[in-house]
Design a protein around this motif. Structure first.
Motif, PDB file in Angstrom:
ATOM      1  N   ARG A  48       9.552  14.270  -0.898  1.00  0.00           N
ATOM      2  CA  ARG A  48      10.997  14.118  -0.686  1.00  0.00           C
ATOM      3  C   ARG A  48      11.500  12.722  -1.040  1.00  0.00           C
ATOM      4  N   LEU A  49      10.588  11.839  -1.522  1.00  0.00           N
ATOM      5  CA  LEU A  49      10.961  10.443  -1.780  1.00  0.00           C
ATOM      6  C   LEU A  49      10.625  10.040  -3.222  1.00  0.00           C
ATOM      7  N   PRO A  50      11.286  10.643  -4.208  1.00  0.00           N
ATOM      8  CA  PRO A  50      10.981  10.284  -5.603  1.00  0.00           C
ATOM      9  C   PRO A  50      11.476   8.873  -5.948  1.00  0.00           C
ATOM     10  N   PRO A  51      10.662   8.084  -6.655  1.00  0.00           N
ATOM     11  CA  PRO A  51      11.108   6.738  -7.055  1.00  0.00           C
ATOM     12  C   PRO A  51      12.342   6.769  -7.945  1.00  0.00           C
ATOM     13  N   HIS A  52      12.442   7.822  -8.799  1.00  0.00           N
ATOM     14  CA  HIS A  52      13.651   8.087  -9.573  1.00  0.00           C
ATOM     15  C   HIS A  52      14.278   9.361  -9.029  1.00  0.00           C
ATOM     16  N   PRO A  53      15.555   9.370  -8.733  1.00  0.00           N
ATOM     17  CA  PRO A  53      16.175  10.593  -8.220  1.00  0.00           C
ATOM     18  C   PRO A  53      15.961  11.772  -9.171  1.00  0.00           C
ATOM     19  N   GLU A  54      15.629  12.919  -8.627  1.00  0.00           N
ATOM     20  CA  GLU A  54      15.513  14.184  -9.351  1.00  0.00           C
ATOM     21  C   GLU A  54      14.385  14.198 -10.381  1.00  0.00           C
ATOM     22  N   MET A  55      13.424  13.293 -10.283  1.00  0.00           N
ATOM     23  CA  MET A  55      12.295  13.316 -11.213  1.00  0.00           C
ATOM     24  C   MET A  55      11.268  14.351 -10.754  1.00  0.00           C
ATOM     25  N   THR A  56      10.392  14.749 -11.653  1.00  0.00           N
ATOM     26  CA  THR A  56       9.291  15.641 -11.320  1.00  0.00           C
ATOM     27  C   THR A  56       7.978  14.867 -11.378  1.00  0.00           C
ATOM     28  N   ARG A  57       6.982  15.335 -10.645  1.00  0.00           N
ATOM     29  CA  ARG A  57       5.699  14.639 -10.601  1.00  0.00           C
ATOM     30  C   ARG A  57       4.990  14.744 -11.955  1.00  0.00           C
ATOM     31  N   ARG A  58       4.377  13.620 -12.361  1.00  0.00           N
ATOM     32  CA  ARG A  58       3.618  13.609 -13.605  1.00  0.00           C
ATOM     33  C   ARG A  58       2.165  14.001 -13.376  1.00  0.00           C
ATOM     34  N   SER A  59       1.726  13.928 -12.123  1.00  0.00           N
ATOM     35  CA  SER A  59       0.332  14.249 -11.814  1.00  0.00           C
ATOM     36  C   SER A  59       0.222  14.632 -10.349  1.00  0.00           C
ATOM     37  N   SER A  60      -0.752  15.473 -10.048  1.00  0.00           N
ATOM     38  CA  SER A  60      -1.002  15.851  -8.648  1.00  0.00           C
ATOM     39  C   SER A  60      -2.193  15.098  -8.074  1.00  0.00           C
ATOM     40  N   SER A  61      -2.766  14.175  -8.856  1.00  0.00           N
ATOM     41  CA  SER A  61      -3.973  13.474  -8.409  1.00  0.00           C
ATOM     42  C   SER A  61      -3.681  12.485  -7.279  1.00  0.00           C
ATOM     43  N   GLY A  62      -2.413  12.132  -7.073  1.00  0.00           N
ATOM     44  CA  GLY A  62      -2.073  11.132  -6.081  1.00  0.00           C
ATOM     45  C   GLY A  62      -1.856  11.666  -4.682  1.00  0.00           C
ATOM     46  N   ILE A  65       0.832  -1.204   0.000  1.00  0.00           N
ATOM     47  CA  ILE A  65       0.000   0.000   0.000  1.00  0.00           C
ATOM     48  C   ILE A  65       0.867   1.255   0.000  1.00  0.00           C
ATOM     49  N   LEU A  66       1.930   1.253   0.792  1.00  0.00           N
ATOM     50  CA  LEU A  66       2.826   2.413   0.844  1.00  0.00           C
ATOM     51  C   LEU A  66       3.547   2.614  -0.482  1.00  0.00           C
ATOM     52  N   GLN A  67       3.970   1.520  -1.117  1.00  0.00           N
ATOM     53  CA  GLN A  67       4.616   1.642  -2.416  1.00  0.00           C
ATOM     54  C   GLN A  67       3.651   2.209  -3.463  1.00  0.00           C
ATOM     55  N   ARG A  68       2.400   1.723  -3.427  1.00  0.00           N
ATOM     56  CA  ARG A  68       1.408   2.242  -4.370  1.00  0.00           C
ATOM     57  C   ARG A  68       1.123   3.723  -4.118  1.00  0.00           C
ATOM     58  N   ALA A  69       1.119   4.122  -2.849  1.00  0.00           N
ATOM     59  CA  ALA A  69       0.896   5.533  -2.537  1.00  0.00           C
ATOM     60  C   ALA A  69       1.993   6.396  -3.147  1.00  0.00           C
ATOM     61  N   LEU A  70       3.236   5.934  -3.044  1.00  0.00           N
ATOM     62  CA  LEU A  70       4.350   6.672  -3.648  1.00  0.00           C
ATOM     63  C   LEU A  70       4.229   6.715  -5.166  1.00  0.00           C
ATOM     64  N   LEU A  71       3.863   5.586  -5.767  1.00  0.00           N
ATOM     65  CA  LEU A  71       3.731   5.549  -7.229  1.00  0.00           C
ATOM     66  C   LEU A  71       2.613   6.479  -7.697  1.00  0.00           C
ATOM     67  N   ARG A  72       1.492   6.479  -6.985  1.00  0.00           N
ATOM     68  CA  ARG A  72       0.382   7.351  -7.374  1.00  0.00           C
ATOM     69  C   ARG A  72       0.753   8.833  -7.197  1.00  0.00           C
ATOM     70  N   PHE A  73       1.534   9.106  -6.169  1.00  0.00           N
ATOM     71  CA  PHE A  73       1.928  10.490  -5.908  1.00  0.00           C
ATOM     72  C   PHE A  73       2.779  11.034  -7.054  1.00  0.00           C
ATOM     73  N   TRP A  74       3.633  10.172  -7.625  1.00  0.00           N
ATOM     74  CA  TRP A  74       4.601  10.639  -8.621  1.00  0.00           C
ATOM     75  C   TRP A  74       4.174  10.389 -10.069  1.00  0.00           C
ATOM     76  N   TYR A  75       3.252   9.464 -10.279  1.00  0.00           N
ATOM     77  CA  TYR A  75       2.874   9.110 -11.648  1.00  0.00           C
ATOM     78  C   TYR A  75       1.372   9.296 -11.846  1.00  0.00           C
ATOM     79  N   THR A  76       0.884   8.976 -13.040  1.00  0.00           N
ATOM     80  CA  THR A  76      -0.538   9.102 -13.339  1.00  0.00           C
ATOM     81  C   THR A  76      -1.253   7.785 -13.054  1.00  0.00           C
ATOM     82  N   ASP A  77      -2.579   7.833 -13.012  1.00  0.00           N
ATOM     83  CA  ASP A  77      -3.365   6.619 -12.807  1.00  0.00           C
ATOM     84  C   ASP A  77      -3.127   5.612 -13.926  1.00  0.00           C
ATOM     85  N   ASP A  78      -2.933   6.111 -15.149  1.00  0.00           N
ATOM     86  CA  ASP A  78      -2.672   5.203 -16.276  1.00  0.00           C
ATOM     87  C   ASP A  78      -1.355   4.453 -16.081  1.00  0.00           C
TER      88      ASP A  78
END
Length: 602
Positions: free
Chosen positions: A471-485, A405-418
């Motif tokens: 502060r915990l990007p899955p890829h270092p120095e990446m930017t968020r693809r969506s704010s929906s997460g 669940i925590l991993q999915r929360a991080l993925l949703r925060f940084w990426y899109t639902d798709d």
């Protein structure tokens, strides 16, 4: 009358017969009969007929499989749990030998233990859209049918949705939508244990000779442990294997069949076991006292009754009998106090005590318990997960669910639902070229940062969670693809994070562990308290208990009570409402089972 040494010798002789007799074989084992020891010894001592041939031991839980692995290591033969042998769950066995070798190579296939592993949901439109988790449906299928059935189960996390759909007469529509959604996901290559069984049975019926040849050349025998949990699909698969001549050892206690809602019927289990021909009954109970064995016998239906199991273990002559404790209404806390006082007098350590009920809502509020089902709300699920990861008492399976669940929360925060929908975390990481172990470490850091679940409001906690995830990007120095997460508190804003997550706080008043019965099957403790609640079925349940006539609508509830009672080694207390203790007391007296009746002072 035989001495205890003579009775133990008889029980040990029965165990050795169960170890030596060749398959096919039906072993009916009472609680505490040492069946795991028999299975392991049979596995260790069995001859192998070739260098690449082994033996298989399958069960329905990882706990049972881990125990077999451990005992193989302790015996100095860890290789017997590895190739060419197999020790694992029945799901893994069916997948590895009856499904995966025959799958089409036109897609990626993923075996998952539940639909929650890919966060699968289904939407039904009523007065407004209702979103349900696919894992909240119970799946069934007749072995001769080509269609699955689904039933939405009322759980704490979906109670409002269930009630709303029920009022709108949309439960059947929800079930049909769930089946369609399941079919779509299965076509994409996602399979749970239910789909694995369907495919395994289809493969056996369409090309049984080719399929069973793979097993016949690999295994000298297949041991099925905890076989009382076999569903109609499981028994249909085993019937195909039996008729093809695959040697089976079927080990079970039909009286402990408590998954009837999944299609595990004790009469069907007994019928299949007897079809194997040779049968051994292990009736020597190495766990419980004479009194506990005597009470357990009263819970069996008259139609399948047998004498009380023979208490032959170190607790066989325990002087304490059974406690029947009257409770007021549905409040079990006073019963817990009485239970703990008796356990204290017997010098039973608090960590060796266990309180059980059929449902978590019936457990005493002062026990040490952990919510085993994450809530429906996606933000609240993260609070649940943070609590589980930081709790000392969490099981490995709960921790794994929480980390996912925590991993999915991080993925949703940084990426899109798709990017993150309807796939396992591993599959998402492969697609996004992420290091899965880095993601796991980030999840651990997130849990540590969110450990303060008893301070402040859930709204402020969500703000902290969003700041932490930034502060915990899955890829270092990446930017968020969506704010929906981002996590949002919604109507839980003023609650504490722990309350929002639905995880009760451990109380210092008692360290007695508490659990629902289904989660402790196979366990044992020195002292067990069983809570029988006051509800509209209580009188009928007691009627069935004392009469021995178990109608279909109550039979499984009595087997659940049987499983709960037989977890106890030395002390068994049963909390009963209103006049029920007096009725049970009269029944036990008639059956010559020692007990103490405790009626609290007004």
């Amino acid at each position: 009358m035989a001495t205890i040494d003579e009775r133990r010798a008889t029980a040990q002789a029965d165990q050795q017969r169960a170890v030596r007799l060749p398959a096919p074989l039906y072993i009916q084992a009472c609680p505490g009969a040492g069946k795991t020891r028999v299975i392991v010894e049979r596995h260790l001592s069995g001859e192998r007929s070739g260098a690449r041939r082994g033996r298989a031991a399958v069960s329905f839980t990882n706990v049972a499989c881990d125990e077999i692995h451990r005992r193989c290591r302790e015996a100095g033969q860890p290789h017997l749990a590895a190739f060419p042998n197999f020790v694992g769950t029945i799901d893994a066995f069916l997948w590895r030998y009856l499904v995966r070798p025959f799958l089409s190579p036109d897609r990626m296939w993923h075996r998952i233990d539940s639909w929650d592993r890919i966060d699968a949901t289904v939407v039904v439109n009523g007065t407004h859209p209702h979103t349900m988790r696919l894992n909240d449906f119970q799946w069934s299928r007749d072995p001769d049918s080509s269609e699955c059935r689904a039933q939405l189960l009322p759980k704490r996390r979906n109670r409002k949705v269930f009630q709303s759909l029920s009022k709108q007469n949309l439960l059947q529509a929800a079930a049909r939508a769930a089946v369609r959604r399941r079919d779509d996901l299965a076509k994409q290559g996602h399979v749970t244990g239910h789909e694995i069984r369907i495919r395994a049975l289809r493969q056996l019926r369409e090309d049984g000779r080719k399929t069973t040849a793979l097993l016949a050349t690999r295994f000298d025998e297949i041991i099925v442990d905890e076989a009382q949990d076999c569903s109609a699909l499981d028994l249909a698969i085993l019937t195909e294997l039996r008729e093809a001549g695959v040697p089976l050892v079927f080990v079970c206690d039909p009286d402990q069949a408590i998954y009837e809602f999944r299609g595990a019927l004790p009469d069907s289990v007994r019928h299949f076991g007897k079809s194997l021909g040779k049968q051994i009954t292990l009736a020597g109970n190495w766990r419980s006292s004479n009194a506990i064995c005597g009470l357990a016998a009263t819970l069996r239906a008259s139609a399948t009754a047998r004498p009380p199991d023979d208490a032959v273990g170190p607790n066989h002559d325990e002087a304490a009998g059974i406690l029947l404790i009257q409770t007021a209404g549905s409040q079990p806390e006073q019963a817990l106090t009485t239970f703990n006082a008796h356990a204290d007098a017997m010098a039973i350590a608090p960590e060796r005590r266990l309180a059980l009920a059929h449902a978590a809502a019936r457990l005493p509020n002062t026990t040490h318990t952990t919510a085993s089902i994450p809530p429906e709300n996606s933000s609240a699920r993260v609070a649940w997960a943070a609590t589980i990861v930081n709790a000392v008492s969490s099981s490995t399976s709960l921790r794994n669910t929480a980390y996912e669940i925590l991993q999915r929360a991080l993925l949703r925060f940084w990426y899109t639902d798709d990017d993150t929908g309807n796939r396992t975390v591993a599959a998402i990481c492969d697609t996004l070229e992420l290091d899965q172990w880095r993601l796991r470490r980030l999840a651990a850091q997130l849990a540590s940062a969110l450990s303060k679940v008893d301070e402040g409001t859930f709204a402020s906690w969500c703000t902290t969670a969003n700041t932490t995830m930034k502060r915990l990007p899955p890829h270092p120095e990446m930017t968020r693809r969506s704010s929906s997460g981002s996590l949002r508190a919604g109507n839980l804003a003023s609650a504490t994070p722990r309350t929002a997550g639905g995880v009760p706080k451990s109380q210092l008043a008692s360290v007695t562990r508490a659990s629902v019965v289904h989660q402790v099957k196979g366990e044992e403790e020195d002292a067990v308290l069983v809570i029988v609640p006051a509800d509209d079925r209580t009188d009928a349940l007691i009627d069935a208990w004392v009469s021995g006539e178990h109608p279909p609508e109550l039979a499984e509830s009595l087997r659940v009570l049987y499983v709960a009672a037989t977890r106890a080694r030395r002390l068994l207390a049963i909390a009963l409402p209103d006049d029920s203790p007096n009725r049970v007391a009269a029944h036990l007296k008639e059956r010559e089972v020692p007990f103490e009746l405790i009626i609290p002072k007004p």
